[in-house]
Write a protein that holds these residues in place. Structure first.
Motif, PDB file in Angstrom:
ATOM      1  N   PHE A 176       0.849  -1.192   0.000  1.00 24.87           N
ATOM      2  CA  PHE A 176       0.000   0.000   0.000  1.00 24.87           C
ATOM      3  C   PHE A 176       0.883   1.240   0.000  1.00 24.87           C
ATOM      4  O   PHE A 176       2.086   1.177   0.255  1.00 24.87           O
ATOM      5  N   ASN A 177       0.274   2.355  -0.332  1.00 27.06           N
ATOM      6  CA  ASN A 177       1.029   3.609  -0.292  1.00 27.06           C
ATOM      7  C   ASN A 177       0.483   4.520   0.798  1.00 27.06           C
ATOM      8  O   ASN A 177      -0.573   4.264   1.374  1.00 27.06           O
ATOM      9  N   LYS A 183       2.126  14.183  -0.904  1.00 31.44           N
ATOM     10  CA  LYS A 183       3.149  13.411  -1.605  1.00 31.44           C
ATOM     11  C   LYS A 183       2.990  11.937  -1.249  1.00 31.44           C
ATOM     12  O   LYS A 183       2.682  11.573  -0.125  1.00 31.44           O
ATOM     13  N   ARG A 184       3.228  11.074  -2.240  1.00 32.61           N
ATOM     14  CA  ARG A 184       2.972   9.651  -2.095  1.00 32.61           C
ATOM     15  C   ARG A 184       4.260   8.897  -1.744  1.00 32.61           C
ATOM     16  O   ARG A 184       5.296   9.060  -2.396  1.00 32.61           O
ATOM     17  N   LYS A 250      12.665  15.263   4.452  1.00 32.24           N
ATOM     18  CA  LYS A 250      13.484  15.716   3.329  1.00 32.24           C
ATOM     19  C   LYS A 250      12.671  15.811   2.048  1.00 32.24           C
ATOM     20  O   LYS A 250      12.801  16.772   1.267  1.00 32.24           O
ATOM     21  N   ASN A 251      11.816  14.832   1.807  1.00 35.36           N
ATOM     22  CA  ASN A 251      11.080  14.783   0.548  1.00 35.36           C
ATOM     23  C   ASN A 251       9.811  15.625   0.552  1.00 35.36           C
ATOM     24  O   ASN A 251       9.323  16.012  -0.511  1.00 35.36           O
ATOM     25  N   ILE A 252       9.277  15.921   1.734  1.00 34.28           N
ATOM     26  CA  ILE A 252       8.085  16.772   1.812  1.00 34.28           C
ATOM     27  C   ILE A 252       8.471  18.246   1.762  1.00 34.28           C
ATOM     28  O   ILE A 252       7.881  19.039   1.032  1.00 34.28           O
ATOM     29  N   SER A 256       5.506  21.535   6.607  1.00 37.94           N
ATOM     30  CA  SER A 256       5.148  20.172   7.002  1.00 37.94           C
ATOM     31  C   SER A 256       6.384  19.308   7.188  1.00 37.94           C
ATOM     32  O   SER A 256       6.494  18.541   8.157  1.00 37.94           O
ATOM     33  N   GLY A 257       7.335  19.441   6.281  1.00 35.77           N
ATOM     34  CA  GLY A 257       8.567  18.681   6.406  1.00 35.77           C
ATOM     35  C   GLY A 257       9.352  19.076   7.648  1.00 35.77           C
ATOM     36  O   GLY A 257       9.937  18.222   8.325  1.00 35.77           O
TER      37      GLY A 257
END
Length: 370
Positions: A176-177, A183-184, A250-252, A256-257
């Motif tokens: 599942f994701n 962001k996924r 890092k990726n968000i 929020s990140g």
């Protein structure tokens, strides 16, 4: 007549077939389901082995030979499921109906979907004569939902040679994701909390129901339940969770990140989780030992006040923790006016082997570039 494609090209149908075997545990009765899987493998040319601690509860193992240039890879899953008793189901739990593009049924997620995926993979690899660097071992187990006494635990204790040389195993979690801040992500589980099942005993003066008592066993139980409900146990940021939060942050990016990046600081963790709302509720069990009250026993008669009440507790420990840590934290929260007994605990690896992580990540990115 139209040619029917092989079952590994019809994974939804394969999953439906598995769900339709009622393998509710207890009693399990996994044999018909295991025999169905066994026949599919034998028809495809596999040599299979059935090993059982009870005639009705066999485990299946087969091996797809590779070139011998890599350690064996284990693909394993369990075919037993938890009960459906006293539950309301939208659709009958063992019919495996497809409705609105989803398969509905007990075991659709836990974990006959995984068994279907792994089984389809080895059948496909065999049919296409894939040259693999190492052997692939496929195993279908009984009795995961009630302690593995007839399943994986039995095999590890009495037939460890089956798993000789295995470095990596793909098991239950996955498929599942997870969407965070638009962001996924796909979780890859590299570690797992460990079981710590306990009994709490509360003692006090008993008596007849016509003469109420106060501050005794039932009252002590009530206060303990309230404390467990309102006060989480202390925060522990383990290395796997730290890596997860840092990767998400890092990726968000953005605010929020930044908030997620603060989760790794125990003094801030609970406050940030509250700010995150429902997502914080999902993350909270990752950062602490948890305890869920599940079983209760007091008096057997309506007019008898018990002098002892027992409460069953499903405890789960973060990687690296031991039962003594759990007992200490519970006594710090609940006090010492109760007895705590651990009746089942399982050690687990405190560190994670990340050697397969990038490979799995590459596969996921190739399938879902976003």
């Amino acid at each position: 007549m139209p040619t029917i494609s092989p079952i590994y090209e019809r994974p939804a149908e394969l999953l439906q077939n598995l769900i339709r075997f009622d393998t509710t545990n207890p009693p399990g009765n996994e044999r018909p389901c295991i025999e169905y899987i066994n026949q599919l493998l034998k028809d495809a040319g596999f040599e299979t082995t059935l090993i059982a601690n009870h005639p009705d509860r066999p485990n299946l193992i087969t091996r797809l030979k590779g070139a011998g240039n890599a350690p064996p890879l284990l693909l394993y899953g369990h075919v037993d499921v938890v009960t459906t008793a006293n539950q309301e189901w939208t659709y009958p739990p063992f019919e495996a109906r497809i409705v609105d593009g989803f398969i509905w049924g007990r075991g659709a997620l836990d974990m006959k979907h995984g068994v279907a995926m792994y089984l389809a993979a080895v059948l496909k690899a065999k049919a296409e004569n894939l040259t693999l660097p190492g052997d692939v071992i496929f195993a279908a187990f009984a009795d995961e939902e009630a302690g593995d006494e007839f399943g994986a635990r039995y095999l590890v204790q009495h037939h460890p040679g089956i798993f000789q040389g295995v470095r990596y195993a793909l098991g239950e979690f996955g498929g599942f994701n997870l969407t965070v801040s638009g962001k996924r992500f796909y979780p890859i589980m590299i570690s797992e909390k460990q079981v710590c099942w306990m009994k709490a005993r509360f003692n006090g003066r008993g008596g007849h129901g016509s003469m109420p008592v106060h501050g005794q066993a039932m009252a002590k139980l009530s206060r303990a339940l309230e404390l467990l409900d309102e006060h989480p146990l202390p925060v522990h940021i383990t290395p796997p969770v730290k890596r997860m939060f840092e990767g998400l942050a890092k990726n968000i990016g953005g605010l929020s990140g930044w908030l997620i990046s603060l989760l790794i600081y125990p003094a801030l963790t609970n406050s940030i989780l509250k700010l995150m709302g429902e997502r914080g509720t999902l993350f909270s069990p990752l950062v602490r030992n948890t305890v869920s009250p599940t079983m209760l026993h007091g008096s057997d008669k309506a007019n008898v006040i018990p002098s002892e009440v027992t409460l069953g507790l499903d405890g789960r420990m973060v990687p690296g923790a031991v039962p003594e840590d759990m007992l200490r934290e519970l006594h710090e929260l609940l006090g010492n006016d109760l007895e705590l007994e651990v009746f089942k605990s399982e050690p687990g690896p405190a560190t994670s082997d990340m050697g397969l992580f990038d490979t799995l990540g590459d596969v996921l990115r190739s399938i879902d570039p976003e």
